[in-house]
Design an enzyme around this catalytic site. Structure first.
Site, PDB file in Angstrom:
ATOM      1  N   HIS A  57    -108.814 -37.145 -36.207  1.00 49.48           N
ATOM      2  CA  HIS A  57    -109.642 -35.946 -36.394  1.00 49.48           C
ATOM      3  C   HIS A  57    -108.768 -34.803 -36.914  1.00 49.48           C
ATOM      4  O   HIS A  57    -107.723 -34.494 -36.360  1.00 49.48           O
ATOM      5  CB  HIS A  57    -110.269 -35.546 -35.058  1.00 49.48           C
ATOM      6  N   CYS A  91    -112.135 -26.840 -42.715  1.00 48.68           N
ATOM      7  CA  CYS A  91    -111.651 -26.043 -41.586  1.00 48.68           C
ATOM      8  C   CYS A  91    -110.841 -26.978 -40.675  1.00 48.68           C
ATOM      9  O   CYS A  91    -111.411 -27.799 -39.957  1.00 48.68           O
ATOM     10  CB  CYS A  91    -112.868 -25.459 -40.871  1.00 48.68           C
ATOM     11  N   ARG A 121    -115.396 -25.634 -47.500  1.00 46.59           N
ATOM     12  CA  ARG A 121    -114.387 -25.084 -46.593  1.00 46.59           C
ATOM     13  C   ARG A 121    -113.974 -26.193 -45.635  1.00 46.59           C
ATOM     14  O   ARG A 121    -114.721 -26.568 -44.739  1.00 46.59           O
ATOM     15  CB  ARG A 121    -114.927 -23.885 -45.813  1.00 46.59           C
ATOM     16  N   ASP A 181    -119.505 -23.382 -47.285  1.00 47.07           N
ATOM     17  CA  ASP A 181    -119.396 -21.936 -47.498  1.00 47.07           C
ATOM     18  C   ASP A 181    -118.008 -21.529 -48.006  1.00 47.07           C
ATOM     19  O   ASP A 181    -117.530 -20.433 -47.744  1.00 47.07           O
ATOM     20  CB  ASP A 181    -119.733 -21.174 -46.215  1.00 47.07           C
ATOM     21  N   HIS A 221    -113.487 -29.997 -39.590  1.00 47.04           N
ATOM     22  CA  HIS A 221    -114.831 -30.158 -40.149  1.00 47.04           C
ATOM     23  C   HIS A 221    -114.898 -29.539 -41.533  1.00 47.04           C
ATOM     24  O   HIS A 221    -114.060 -28.717 -41.900  1.00 47.04           O
ATOM     25  CB  HIS A 221    -115.869 -29.507 -39.228  1.00 47.04           C
ATOM     26  N   CYS A 281    -111.976 -17.665 -40.336  1.00 46.76           N
ATOM     27  CA  CYS A 281    -112.665 -18.463 -39.319  1.00 46.76           C
ATOM     28  C   CYS A 281    -111.754 -18.793 -38.139  1.00 46.76           C
ATOM     29  O   CYS A 281    -112.223 -19.228 -37.099  1.00 46.76           O
ATOM     30  CB  CYS A 281    -113.230 -19.747 -39.931  1.00 46.76           C
TER      31      CYS A 281
END
Length: 178
Positions: free
Chosen positions: A141, A158, A156, A148, A144, A104
């Site tokens: 932050h 990410c 996941r 999947d 996210h 990704c």
């Protein structure tokens, strides 16, 4: 005499250059009084203060929710064994054993280090509904979470590389044979 001087110089180099790095592995965080890899107490620090402490790039991602460009982060392809920490406060987040290649463009993990290492918030930005992952200690932050990922969790995480610090595991080297 030369041998004694060489030994003395070697000892001095160890004391001044190598030893401090061992004693304080995160000395580059010296200008951040909130950074700790052992303290898990929640922080309540204003963005005004974080802006003075953090780099511009880290502040933009961690405190303003920006996302670094895909495939550019320093930890995206990292395969070294170790632990990932919050780059803002030092909170332990993920083990390398939970990292997987997701293609990704960002470091991806299937589970956090501890249940309260990270927290979740609804994110409705960019005309999407996603779940934001923030540091459980400082609220910064990180990225996210998606459904999947691989087993055993199917998740996941990410994450932005800039929001993470990585410390390799120290593996004792075998000396000689027994």
């Amino acid at each position: 005499m030369k041998k004694t001087i060489n030994i003395a110089l070697t000892c001095l180099c160890f004391l001044f250059f190598i030893q401090p790095a061992i004693a304080q592995p995160n000395q580059f965080k010296a200008d951040n009084p909130y950074y700790s890899r052992t303290d898990t107490k929640a922080l309540n620090v204003s963005n005004e203060i974080w802006k003075k402490i953090l780099s511009k790039e880290l502040y933009k991602v961690a405190r303003e929710g920006a996302t670094e460009q895909a495939f550019t982060g320093s930890l995206y392809r990292n395969e070294t064994k170790g632990t990932y920490y919050c780059a803002v406060c030092g909170n332990g987040l993920f083990l390398s054993t939970a990292k997987f290649a997701s293609a990704c463009g960002w470091p991806s993990f299937y589970e956090p280090l501890r249940a309260k290492s990270v927290l979740y918030k609804k994110d409705s930005s960019h005309n999407m509904v996603r779940t934001e992952v923030v540091c459980g200690r400082c609220g910064s932050h990180l990225g996210h979470i998606f459904d999947d990922g691989p087993e055993p969790t199917g998740k996941r995480f990410c994450m932005n590389s800039v929001s993470l610090d990585f410390e390799p595991s120290v593996t004792p080297k075998k000396i000689g044979s027994f």
